[in-house]
Design a protein around this motif. Structure first.
Motif, short mmCIF file in Angstrom:
data_model
loop_
_atom_site.label_atom_id
_atom_site.label_comp_id
_atom_site.label_asym_id
_atom_site.label_seq_id
_atom_site.Cartn_x
_atom_site.Cartn_y
_atom_site.Cartn_z
N GLY A 63 0.83 -1.20 0.00
CA GLY A 63 0.00 0.00 0.00
C GLY A 63 0.86 1.25 0.00
N PRO A 64 0.24 2.41 0.09
CA PRO A 64 1.02 3.66 0.12
C PRO A 64 1.85 3.77 1.39
CG PRO A 64 -1.29 4.10 0.56
CD PRO A 64 -1.21 2.67 0.15
N TYR A 65 2.99 4.42 1.27
CA TYR A 65 3.84 4.64 2.44
C TYR A 65 3.14 5.60 3.40
CZ TYR A 65 7.55 6.59 5.34
OH TYR A 65 8.28 7.03 6.40
N VAL A 66 3.20 5.28 4.70
CA VAL A 66 2.61 6.11 5.74
C VAL A 66 3.73 6.54 6.68
CG1 VAL A 66 0.97 6.23 7.64
CG2 VAL A 66 0.41 4.88 5.60
N GLY A 67 3.92 7.84 6.84
CA GLY A 67 4.99 8.32 7.71
C GLY A 67 4.66 9.68 8.29
N ASN A 68 5.59 10.20 9.06
CA ASN A 68 5.42 11.50 9.72
C ASN A 68 5.88 12.62 8.79
OD1 ASN A 68 5.39 13.73 11.36
ND2 ASN A 68 6.63 12.83 12.99
N PRO A 69 4.98 13.46 8.30
CA PRO A 69 5.37 14.52 7.36
C PRO A 69 6.28 15.57 7.96
CG PRO A 69 3.08 14.80 8.06
CD PRO A 69 3.54 13.47 8.58
N GLU A 96 5.65 13.04 -0.41
CA GLU A 96 5.51 13.95 -1.54
C GLU A 96 5.71 13.23 -2.88
OE1 GLU A 96 8.30 17.02 -0.73
OE2 GLU A 96 7.00 18.08 0.69
N MET A 97 6.57 12.22 -2.88
CA MET A 97 6.86 11.48 -4.11
C MET A 97 5.91 10.31 -4.33
SD MET A 97 9.39 12.93 -5.72
CE MET A 97 8.82 14.55 -5.18
N GLY A 98 4.92 10.18 -3.47
CA GLY A 98 3.94 9.11 -3.63
C GLY A 98 4.51 7.72 -3.47
N ALA A 99 5.39 7.53 -2.50
CA ALA A 99 6.04 6.24 -2.30
C ALA A 99 5.03 5.15 -1.94
CB ALA A 99 7.09 6.36 -1.20
N THR A 100 5.30 3.96 -2.45
CA THR A 100 4.50 2.79 -2.11
C THR A 100 5.41 1.74 -1.46
OG1 THR A 100 4.81 1.94 -4.36
CG2 THR A 100 2.76 3.13 -3.89
N VAL A 101 4.81 0.90 -0.62
CA VAL A 101 5.55 -0.15 0.09
C VAL A 101 5.22 -1.50 -0.53
CG1 VAL A 101 5.89 -1.28 2.32
CG2 VAL A 101 5.58 1.20 2.22
N TRP A 102 6.27 -2.31 -0.72
CA TRP A 102 6.12 -3.62 -1.34
C TRP A 102 6.77 -4.68 -0.47
CZ3 TRP A 102 4.16 -4.29 -6.53
CH2 TRP A 102 3.74 -3.08 -7.12
N ASN A 103 6.19 -5.88 -0.49
CA ASN A 103 6.77 -7.03 0.20
C ASN A 103 7.52 -7.86 -0.84
OD1 ASN A 103 7.40 -8.98 2.10
ND2 ASN A 103 5.43 -10.04 1.91
N GLU A 104 8.84 -7.79 -0.80
CA GLU A 104 9.67 -8.46 -1.80
C GLU A 104 10.07 -9.85 -1.31
OE1 GLU A 104 12.84 -6.44 -4.44
OE2 GLU A 104 13.98 -7.29 -2.77
N HIS A 105 10.03 -10.82 -2.22
CA HIS A 105 10.35 -12.20 -1.90
C HIS A 105 11.73 -12.51 -2.49
CE1 HIS A 105 6.15 -12.24 -0.82
NE2 HIS A 105 5.81 -11.99 -2.08
N LEU A 106 12.76 -12.24 -1.71
CA LEU A 106 14.14 -12.42 -2.16
C LEU A 106 14.64 -13.78 -1.68
CD1 LEU A 106 16.44 -10.93 -3.64
CD2 LEU A 106 17.17 -10.03 -1.43
#
Length: 295
Positions: free
Chosen positions: A186-192, A202-212
């Motif tokens: 989902g979208p990154y959630v943090g303290n502005p 501001e850059m619209g970062a998204t978070v991903w679960n990578e399977h390495l």
């Protein structure tokens, strides 16, 4: 941090030990005999007293930091969301073998890094060309290929092992021809109010679960921010050389890593990060992050 704390600690331990040993070998007996004959208490010179008191402490700290676990502080957002700015972590110093303090040469091999490990290492410098030869420089532009490489500890995740064929184009990572899959969280959630978090928001970062491979971990993507070099490139061949590792930050679009400066030599390894023992988020202690195991 551009000074080598391990070298300073080793130097102080040696100095205190030598001062104490020389006094015991050559001066202590005569000083004690003189004091006893005069009926006085034996008094040590200030330098000897300091050396006697501090040498055992310095030696214990040196051994613990060099061969057991060493604390580090995360200074940048290149490993977000796995590690945040202000996280204090512990690094296992014997996972990959015992190394000489300050000099970092391996004394005993105990294991090899695995794909997905989060490792601390001495920054090797940028690959530059000087007179037809490749050299490591502290100058990213390579305008000065002889610029000294700062003595800094960096932290990244191992992506490619020696002999691996690694490709990366945008968000797509392939290892030995097989794509590394990732699921969007989902979208990154943090303290502005924090610089690193505000940039990602501001850059619209998204978070991903990578399977390495066997390691599942979070990464951040924000292609609106920048475009890192693909792999292979002029610094990174398609096959990882022997004695080297490809490392990347989990904040894939905001990490100066192997894509920019080439592979990380094995002799630069300091250890494997395994625990967040303290976290300061700018407004206080982030208790929810304390005690987290690093994957």
């Amino acid at each position: 941090m551009d000074f080598d704390f391990s070298a300073i600690l080793l130097g102080l331990t040696v100095v205190f030990g030598v001062v104490w040993a020389l006094d015991r070998l050559f001066f202590y007996k005569a000083r004690m005999t003189k004091a006893v004959a005069a009926g006085q208490e034996v008094r040590e010179p200030v330098a000897v007293d300091w050396a006697r008191s501090l040498f055992p402490v310095m030696l214990a700290v040196l051994l613990l930091r060099s061969f057991v676990a060493e604390p580090f502080r995360i200074p940048s957002g290149s490993m977000m969301p796995t590690l945040d700015v202000g996280d204090f972590i512990l690094v296992n110093k014997f996972t990959y073998g015992l190394r000489m303090p300050a000099f970092n040469n391996k004394l005993v091999g105990l294991g090899e890094p695995k794909r997905g490990d989060v490792v601390v290492f001495r920054f090797p410098g940028y690959i530059c060309t000087d007179g037809g030869k490749q050299v490591r420089s502290g100058d990213q532009s390579c305008a000065d290929p002889h610029a000294p490489v700062p003595s800094q500890n960096w932290i990244k995740r191992i992506i490619g092992l020696p002999g691996d064929r690694v490709e990366m184009h945008g968000d797509q990572l392939l290892i030995n021809g097989e794509p590394v899959n990732a699921d969007e969280v989902g979208p990154y959630v943090g303290n502005p109010k924090r610089d690193e978090s505000r940039l990602m928001l501001e850059m619209g970062a998204t978070v991903w679960n990578e399977h390495l491979g066997a390691v599942n971990h979070l990464t951040a993507r924000m292609p609106a921010y920048t475009t890192p070099p693909p792999i292979p490139n002029q610094r990174v061949p398609s096959e990882v050389p022997a004695g080297c590792y490809l490392v990347m930050g989990d904040n894939r679009y905001n990490s100066t890593d192997s894509r920019w400066w080439g592979c990380m030599p094995e002799e630069n390894l300091a250890g494997k990060a395994f625990l967040i023992w303290l976290s300061l988020n700018g407004s206080g202690v982030a208790f929810d992050r304390m005690g987290r195991i690093i994957h």
